[in-house]
Scaffold this motif. Structure first.
Motif, PDB file in Angstrom:
ATOM      1  N   TRP A   1       0.845  -1.203   0.000  1.00 40.79           N
ATOM      2  CA  TRP A   1       0.000   0.000   0.000  1.00 40.79           C
ATOM      3  C   TRP A   1       0.879   1.251   0.000  1.00 40.79           C
ATOM      4  CZ3 TRP A   1      -0.406   3.985   3.515  1.00 40.79           C
ATOM      5  CH2 TRP A   1      -1.492   4.856   3.356  1.00 40.79           C
ATOM      6  N   GLY A   2       1.880   1.277   0.870  1.00 39.71           N
ATOM      7  CA  GLY A   2       2.758   2.434   0.992  1.00 39.71           C
ATOM      8  C   GLY A   2       3.562   2.706  -0.272  1.00 39.71           C
ATOM      9  N   GLN A   3       3.933   1.658  -0.994  1.00 41.54           N
ATOM     10  CA  GLN A   3       4.663   1.862  -2.241  1.00 41.54           C
ATOM     11  C   GLN A   3       3.794   2.566  -3.277  1.00 41.54           C
ATOM     12  OE1 GLN A   3       6.666  -1.709  -3.588  1.00 41.54           O
ATOM     13  NE2 GLN A   3       7.706  -1.948  -1.619  1.00 41.54           N
TER      14      GLN A   3
ATOM     15  N   ALA B   1       4.219   6.057  -2.418  1.00 39.55           N
ATOM     16  CA  ALA B   1       5.540   6.518  -2.868  1.00 39.55           C
ATOM     17  C   ALA B   1       5.517   6.868  -4.353  1.00 39.55           C
ATOM     18  CB  ALA B   1       6.595   5.442  -2.582  1.00 39.55           C
ATOM     19  N   LEU B   2       4.862   6.038  -5.156  1.00 39.39           N
ATOM     20  CA  LEU B   2       4.750   6.334  -6.596  1.00 39.39           C
ATOM     21  C   LEU B   2       4.054   7.662  -6.829  1.00 39.39           C
ATOM     22  CD1 LEU B   2       3.787   2.791  -7.866  1.00 39.39           C
ATOM     23  CD2 LEU B   2       5.670   4.171  -8.776  1.00 39.39           C
TER      24      LEU B   2
ATOM     25  N   ALA C   1      14.978   8.407  -0.779  1.00 40.65           N
ATOM     26  CA  ALA C   1      14.052   7.282  -0.761  1.00 40.65           C
ATOM     27  C   ALA C   1      12.895   7.577   0.193  1.00 40.65           C
ATOM     28  CB  ALA C   1      14.776   6.019  -0.303  1.00 40.65           C
ATOM     29  N   PRO C   2      11.669   7.269  -0.219  1.00 41.07           N
ATOM     30  CA  PRO C   2      10.522   7.470   0.667  1.00 41.07           C
ATOM     31  C   PRO C   2      10.442   6.352   1.703  1.00 41.07           C
ATOM     32  CG  PRO C   2       9.808   6.596  -1.436  1.00 41.07           C
ATOM     33  CD  PRO C   2      11.285   6.804  -1.541  1.00 41.07           C
ATOM     34  N   LEU C   3      10.158   6.741   2.942  1.00 36.41           N
ATOM     35  CA  LEU C   3      10.018   5.779   4.037  1.00 36.41           C
ATOM     36  C   LEU C   3       8.725   6.043   4.786  1.00 36.41           C
ATOM     37  CD1 LEU C   3      13.571   5.998   5.648  1.00 36.41           C
ATOM     38  CD2 LEU C   3      12.713   4.193   4.162  1.00 36.41           C
ATOM     39  N   LEU C   4       7.999   4.975   5.120  1.00 30.75           N
ATOM     40  CA  LEU C   4       6.856   5.119   6.016  1.00 30.75           C
ATOM     41  C   LEU C   4       7.416   5.343   7.416  1.00 30.75           C
ATOM     42  CD1 LEU C   4       4.335   2.360   4.862  1.00 30.75           C
ATOM     43  CD2 LEU C   4       3.960   4.823   4.889  1.00 30.75           C
TER      44      LEU C   4
ATOM     45  N   ALA D   1       6.461  20.168   4.571  1.00 32.17           N
ATOM     46  CA  ALA D   1       7.888  20.385   4.299  1.00 32.17           C
ATOM     47  C   ALA D   1       8.699  19.128   4.607  1.00 32.17           C
ATOM     48  CB  ALA D   1       8.402  21.558   5.120  1.00 32.17           C
ATOM     49  N   ALA D   2       8.221  18.330   5.570  1.00 36.81           N
ATOM     50  CA  ALA D   2       8.966  17.145   5.988  1.00 36.81           C
ATOM     51  C   ALA D   2       8.545  15.867   5.279  1.00 36.81           C
ATOM     52  CB  ALA D   2       8.809  16.956   7.492  1.00 36.81           C
ATOM     53  N   GLY D   3       7.378  15.862   4.632  1.00 26.18           N
ATOM     54  CA  GLY D   3       6.911  14.632   3.999  1.00 26.18           C
ATOM     55  C   GLY D   3       5.476  14.744   3.542  1.00 26.18           C
ATOM     56  N   VAL D   4       4.785  13.606   3.609  1.00 29.32           N
ATOM     57  CA  VAL D   4       3.375  13.575   3.224  1.00 29.32           C
ATOM     58  C   VAL D   4       2.570  12.828   4.276  1.00 29.32           C
ATOM     59  CG1 VAL D   4       3.745  13.723   0.723  1.00 29.32           C
ATOM     60  CG2 VAL D   4       3.656  11.485   1.812  1.00 29.32           C
ATOM     61  N   ILE D   5       1.297  13.183   4.367  1.00 29.13           N
ATOM     62  CA  ILE D   5       0.344  12.467   5.210  1.00 29.13           C
ATOM     63  C   ILE D   5      -0.638  11.797   4.262  1.00 29.13           C
ATOM     64  CG2 ILE D   5      -1.450  12.670   6.965  1.00 29.13           C
ATOM     65  CD1 ILE D   5       0.136  15.172   7.967  1.00 29.13           C
TER      66      ILE D   5
END
Length: 155
Positions: free
Chosen positions: A68-70, A73-74, A90-93, A122-126
């Motif tokens: 799901w998380g990948q 990331a896409l 690299a994206p990390l959960l 700024a730090a990532g995504v929710i």
């Protein structure tokens, strides 16, 4: 929309940790729908003997969440590329909350993941979303925080 060969070049995950087979639909930067076919030859089943019970073939929840998380990331990296950011992060959960598993999935099942990016920070995504199998709800993810980290510092 995107087949497996195209996906391989869009996220840094590689065999045996690439858990997205196809992108079925995408609303750029907002929602993505991906699929993952579960097969009996998955690495997680490698050590099981020939007379294993069906419940032992339940796909691990951690791999379902990874798949799901990948998808997320896409979707996220598509926006990063569109904005000209093509570095090697690299994206990390980083955090998950409000996860409910409704039923297991087994070899022969195909997961259909829906991931929504609720907020870019700024730090990532929710993100939030769900996973289904043959239309039946398998898992719900209420909240997931993902961050980018330099690939060369991960291992």
């Amino acid at each position: 929309m995107l087949e497996h060969a195209a996906i391989r070049g869009r996220i840094p995950h590689a065999h045996p940790m690439l858990h997205v087979d196809r992108v079925l639909d995408m609303e750029p930067y907002d929602v993505i729908v991906t699929s993952k076919a579960i097969t009996g030859s998955e690495t997680c089943y490698a050590r099981l003997g020939p007379s294993v019970a069906q419940h032992a073939l339940s796909y691990p929840p951690s791999l379902l969440i990874e798949s799901w998380g990948q998808g997320g990331a896409l979707l996220w990296l598509e926006r990063e590329r569109a904005e000209g950011r093509t570095d090697t992060d690299a994206p990390l959960l980083a955090a998950l909350r409000g996860i409910t598993f409704h039923r297991g999935v087994h070899p022969g099942d195909t997961l259909r993941h829906t991931v929504r990016i609720d907020q870019y920070t700024a730090a990532g995504v929710i993100m939030s979303g769900e996973s289904r199998c043959e239309g039946e709800l398998v898992a719900e993810i209420g909240y997931a925080l993902a961050v980018l980290r330099p690939s060369d510092k991960l291992f």
